[in-house]
Design an enzyme around this catalytic site. Structure first.
Site, PDB file in Angstrom:
ATOM      1  N   ARG A  56       7.175  41.403  -6.820  1.00 32.93           N
ATOM      2  CA  ARG A  56       6.421  42.130  -7.408  1.00 32.93           C
ATOM      3  C   ARG A  56       7.396  43.094  -8.262  1.00 32.93           C
ATOM      4  O   ARG A  56       7.073  43.321  -9.410  1.00 32.93           O
ATOM      5  CB  ARG A  56       5.257  42.904  -6.952  1.00 32.93           C
ATOM      6  CG  ARG A  56       4.840  43.606  -7.822  1.00 32.93           C
ATOM      7  CD  ARG A  56       3.705  44.510  -6.774  1.00 32.93           C
ATOM      8  NE  ARG A  56       3.397  44.705  -5.462  1.00 32.93           N
ATOM      9  CZ  ARG A  56       3.799  45.044  -4.407  1.00 32.93           C
ATOM     10  NH1 ARG A  56       4.916  46.375  -4.374  1.00 32.93           N
ATOM     11  NH2 ARG A  56       3.869  45.333  -3.059  1.00 32.93           N
ATOM     12  N   TYR A 109      -8.868  45.277 -31.060  1.00 40.09           N
ATOM     13  CA  TYR A 109      -9.424  43.958 -30.827  1.00 40.09           C
ATOM     14  C   TYR A 109     -10.456  44.916 -29.339  1.00 40.09           C
ATOM     15  O   TYR A 109     -10.488  45.747 -28.395  1.00 40.09           O
ATOM     16  CB  TYR A 109      -8.069  43.970 -29.374  1.00 40.09           C
ATOM     17  CG  TYR A 109      -8.214  42.796 -28.205  1.00 40.09           C
ATOM     18  CD1 TYR A 109      -8.479  41.479 -28.925  1.00 40.09           C
ATOM     19  CD2 TYR A 109      -8.623  42.602 -27.390  1.00 40.09           C
ATOM     20  CE1 TYR A 109      -9.088  40.377 -27.922  1.00 40.09           C
ATOM     21  CE2 TYR A 109      -8.774  41.797 -25.999  1.00 40.09           C
ATOM     22  CZ  TYR A 109      -9.013  40.436 -26.382  1.00 40.09           C
ATOM     23  OH  TYR A 109      -9.253  39.594 -25.916  1.00 40.09           O
ATOM     24  N   ASP A 182       0.024  47.491 -31.022  1.00 40.96           N
ATOM     25  CA  ASP A 182      -0.512  46.282 -30.558  1.00 40.96           C
ATOM     26  C   ASP A 182       0.087  45.331 -31.350  1.00 40.96           C
ATOM     27  O   ASP A 182      -0.682  45.472 -32.417  1.00 40.96           O
ATOM     28  CB  ASP A 182      -1.915  47.055 -30.733  1.00 40.96           C
ATOM     29  CG  ASP A 182      -1.693  44.842 -29.569  1.00 40.96           C
ATOM     30  OD1 ASP A 182      -1.600  44.512 -30.216  1.00 40.96           O
ATOM     31  OD2 ASP A 182      -3.539  44.335 -29.246  1.00 40.96           O
ATOM     32  N   LYS A 207      -0.667  35.153 -27.221  1.00 40.92           N
ATOM     33  CA  LYS A 207      -1.137  34.301 -28.416  1.00 40.92           C
ATOM     34  C   LYS A 207       0.564  33.660 -29.148  1.00 40.92           C
ATOM     35  O   LYS A 207       0.881  32.632 -29.059  1.00 40.92           O
ATOM     36  CB  LYS A 207      -1.734  35.764 -29.349  1.00 40.92           C
ATOM     37  CG  LYS A 207      -3.427  36.343 -27.830  1.00 40.92           C
ATOM     38  CD  LYS A 207      -4.050  35.275 -27.951  1.00 40.92           C
ATOM     39  CE  LYS A 207      -4.753  36.397 -26.946  1.00 40.92           C
ATOM     40  NZ  LYS A 207      -5.319  37.654 -27.479  1.00 40.92           N
TER      41      LYS A 207
END
Ligand SMILES: *Cc1c(COP(=O)(O)O)cnc(C)c1O
Length: 396
Positions: A56, A109, A182, A207
């Site tokens: 982690r 978004y 972004d 994406k």
């Protein structure tokens, strides 16, 4: 993981293929190993090899991806997450607290808007919606001393609005806020926000970075300036690493590897996405069923001049409106065959969707509502004549 060795002198394509990915020292393996391990043998208590303790906190496959992304964005350090939303949530909880304020775009978004409006607001984070295509609108929304983040998407989704990153960096700096960009739609190949004054880059690596519609992931990249300067005496890079580990929404080794592999071909894919999108725009512009084509590469697009200044090309996303309204828009989406009807974007395959009923259904009735006659295309890298023929038949 912060690492200064980003091969900054090498070209973009070279870094996409090699940054963070030296051949495996034990075997010489050229492909980055997928370290499917949760834990690491210690050489004596506390004797960690290269700092690896528990996956982690850090995993070598994730480290390779984080270094590659930091290099491609020209940043100080990168952080990879299980999704774009996980990256956004981790960033906002690391830099904001109850009573703080953020400015978000009126064309954000949908999931980003929902995170602010439905999740973080309940934890005391206030937000204002501004038109980020107009720096004065952002300046008016900023509350100096209280605004911690100015959030920018450019091009925006799905209306492909263009924000002037350099101008907004000035607005954010004067207010003492971080400028967060972004960069999902442009990708680091077409746009380098850190060079224009951005402090933190957000990606949905789902994406263009991943590029093959086979993985969900997210990332943050911090600029060198922001990484080291933080009002509370703790560097922003260290704070993000702390929150990434504490909140735990990390990218797993398999997912990290898929994005890492996607990045190797980002440049050539983006060039073809741009080529094909330009042809699609040309086709749609002359079509009688289409009332408006929205693409920052068009000279009549209101953000065209800014886009020309801050992007190398205009990307693979194209939106258009149907003269005959909502029903016609929905029918075009349903008739398309090569363009697959689906959400998401940025993969090698072309996608078509109706934002009003699909990706942006959650913002209906808000300031972010989109026109009902709008269709959004993610133009893929198939043979362009097949894409044009498909649109021709879908438009009837
Ligand atoms: C998809 C997307 C996100 C969210 O990313 P996920 O990986 O789906 O969590 C954020 N911003 C933009 C611009 C996106 O397209």
């Amino acid at each position: 993981m912060p690492n200064p060795h980003h091969m900054t002198a090498a070209g973009f394509e070279t870094r996409a293929i090699h940054a963070g990915q030296a051949p495996d020292p034990r075997t010489g393996a050229v492909g980055s190993p997928i370290y499917a391990t949760s834990t690491y043998k210690q050489d004596g208590v506390g004797g960690l090899r290269e700092g690896y303790e528990y996956s982690r906190t850090a995993n070598p496959t994730r480290t390779a991806l984080e270094e590659c992304l930091a290099s491609l964005e020209g940043g100080h350090s990168g952080f990879a997450f299980a999704s774009g939303m996980a990256a956004e949530d981790t960033l906002l909880r690391a830099v904001c607290g109850p009573g703080d304020h953020v400015v978000i775009p009126d064309d954000a978004y949908g999931g980003t808007f929902r995170l602010f409006a439905r999740v973080l607001e309940r934890w005391g984070l206030a937000y204002s919606v501004a038109s980020i295509t107009d720096p004065r609108s952002v300046e008016a929304a900023v509350q100096p001393g209280r605004t911690k983040v100015v959030w920018v998407e450019t091009p925006t989704n799905p209306l492909l609005g263009i924000a002037d990153i350099a101008a907004l960096a000035e607005v954010a700096r004067r207010a003492g806020a971080l400028l967060v960009v972004d960069n999902t739609f442009a990708s680091p190949y077409l746009q380098q926000p850190i060079g224009l004054g951005a402090d933190v880059i957000v990606h949905s690596t789902t994406k263009y970075c991943g590029g093959h519609s086979d993985v969900v992931g997210g990332a943050l990249v911090v600029s060198a300036e922001a990484a080291n300067a933080d009002g509370d005496g703790e560097s922003l890079a260290a704070r993000l690493a702390f929150h990434q580990n504490s909140m735990g929404a990390v990218a797993g080794p398999f997912d990290s590897w898929l994005v890492l592999r996607g990045l190797k071909t980002l440049a050539v894919r983006m060039d073809r996405h741009c080529d094909n999108a330009e042809r699609v725009v040309e086709f749609l512009t002359g079509h009688p069923a289409v009332s408006e084509v929205i693409f920052p590469g068009l000279p009549e697009h209101p953000g065209h001049e800014v886009a020309k200044r801050q992007m190398t090309r205009f990307g693979g996303m194209v939106s258009f409106r149907l003269r005959d309204g909502e029903k016609a828009a929905v029918e075009v989406c349903e008739r398309a065959r090569v363009f697959t009807l689906g959400e998401s974007l940025g993969g090698v395959e072309s996608l078509i969707e109706h934002p009003g009923r699909m990706t942006h259904a959650s913002v209906a009735g808000s300031a972010l509502e989109v026109p009902v006659d709008l269709v959004r295309l993610s133009v893929g890298i198939e043979t362009v004549s097949d894409l044009l023929a498909d649109l021709e038949q879908a438009l009837g």
